[in-house]
Scaffold this active site. Structure first.
Site, PDB file in Angstrom:
ATOM      1  N   HIS A  17       9.046 -12.194  -2.311  1.00 19.91           N
ATOM      2  CA  HIS A  17       9.659 -10.998  -2.860  1.00 19.91           C
ATOM      3  C   HIS A  17      11.374 -10.880  -2.848  1.00 19.91           C
ATOM      4  O   HIS A  17      11.861 -10.531  -3.909  1.00 19.91           O
ATOM      5  CB  HIS A  17       9.220  -9.924  -1.817  1.00 19.91           C
ATOM      6  CG  HIS A  17       7.999  -9.651  -1.797  1.00 19.91           C
ATOM      7  ND1 HIS A  17       7.294  -9.382  -0.730  1.00 19.91           N
ATOM      8  CD2 HIS A  17       6.868  -8.983  -2.837  1.00 19.91           C
ATOM      9  CE1 HIS A  17       5.692  -9.170  -0.714  1.00 19.91           C
ATOM     10  NE2 HIS A  17       5.701  -9.222  -2.035  1.00 19.91           N
ATOM     11  N   LYS A  41      -4.407   0.040   1.215  1.00 19.84           N
ATOM     12  CA  LYS A  41      -4.374  -1.281   1.637  1.00 19.84           C
ATOM     13  C   LYS A  41      -4.518  -1.711   2.979  1.00 19.84           C
ATOM     14  O   LYS A  41      -4.132  -2.767   3.349  1.00 19.84           O
ATOM     15  CB  LYS A  41      -3.030  -1.890   0.916  1.00 19.84           C
ATOM     16  CG  LYS A  41      -3.089  -2.232  -0.449  1.00 19.84           C
ATOM     17  CD  LYS A  41      -1.870  -3.088  -0.699  1.00 19.84           C
ATOM     18  CE  LYS A  41      -2.218  -3.586  -2.527  1.00 19.84           C
ATOM     19  NZ  LYS A  41      -0.846  -4.504  -2.873  1.00 19.84           N
ATOM     20  N   ARG A  93       3.324 -14.712 -10.404  1.00 17.83           N
ATOM     21  CA  ARG A  93       3.048 -15.879  -9.706  1.00 17.83           C
ATOM     22  C   ARG A  93       2.449 -16.795 -10.611  1.00 17.83           C
ATOM     23  O   ARG A  93       2.494 -17.729 -10.514  1.00 17.83           O
ATOM     24  CB  ARG A  93       2.665 -15.753  -8.404  1.00 17.83           C
ATOM     25  CG  ARG A  93       3.577 -14.975  -7.424  1.00 17.83           C
ATOM     26  CD  ARG A  93       2.896 -14.555  -6.241  1.00 17.83           C
ATOM     27  NE  ARG A  93       1.780 -13.518  -6.508  1.00 17.83           N
ATOM     28  CZ  ARG A  93       1.049 -13.042  -5.522  1.00 17.83           C
ATOM     29  NH1 ARG A  93       1.099 -13.081  -4.333  1.00 17.83           N
ATOM     30  NH2 ARG A  93       0.064 -11.932  -5.912  1.00 17.83           N
ATOM     31  N   SER A 131       1.503 -11.746   0.605  1.00 16.54           N
ATOM     32  CA  SER A 131       1.658 -11.332   1.932  1.00 16.54           C
ATOM     33  C   SER A 131       0.279 -11.368   2.758  1.00 16.54           C
ATOM     34  O   SER A 131       0.308 -11.553   3.790  1.00 16.54           O
ATOM     35  CB  SER A 131       2.038  -9.751   1.523  1.00 16.54           C
ATOM     36  OG  SER A 131       3.393  -9.686   1.228  1.00 16.54           O
TER      37      SER A 131
END
Length: 163
Positions: A17, A41, A93, A131
């Site tokens: 990030h 989440k 990514r 993450s």
């Protein structure tokens, strides 16, 4: 003034990030980092903690461009309009990211054609970082030092009872 918006949950913020943020500030006069509340989440860090961490970890970039860290719980395109963003910055990514982002961008363009989406490829050193994986590694006692800044590592390890 060119305003960019980099949205995410940032739970926790990773070196990936921060790499995208560091590159995005070179493209805009102001970068708004939108911290999604995203209760769905089930974030480990509170909204306030995520905002504070991002403010701390991006403070050194304020000499390049103005940076504002703001929470949001609205539709991304509404938030982008609220902060006068002309572009949304997204990191890619892998191919899986591209498929998801391609669909999101197409939907966002239907909502507001004036706001562009700009994709920055992840630095190869950070392509595998996610993450959720960092949290899993921390929970299982692994070394997360390569994936997050030291202050974030310390806070994350404390959160999962390993610090």
């Amino acid at each position: 003034m060119r305003v960019g918006l980099y949205p995410g949950t940032f739970d926790p913020v990773t070196n990936g990030h921060l790499d995208i943020i560091g590159r995005a500030v070179k493209l805009v006069d102001k970068l708004v980092i939108g911290v999604a509340i995203n209760i769905g989440k089930g974030p480990l860090f509170s909204l306030e903690e995520r905002v504070e961490i991002l403010e701390r970890e991006t403070a050194h970039l304020k000499k390049i461009a103005e940076i504002e860290v703001r929470p949001f719980d609205s539709l991304l395109m509404h938030f982008a309009r609220d902060v006068n963003a002309q572009m949304i910055v997204r990191g890619l990514r892998a191919v899986a990211d591209f498929e998801y982002e391609f669909q999101m961008t197409a939907m966002n363009q239907q909502l507001d054609r004036e706001i562009e989406t700009v994709f920055l490829m992840a630095d190869p050193r950070h392509q595998a970082i996610a993450s959720r994986l960092v949290k899993e590694i921390a929970t299982l006692g692994g070394d997360i030092g390569k994936f997050v800044p030291p202050g974030v590592a310390q806070q994350l390890l404390a959160k999962v009872g390993k610090g």
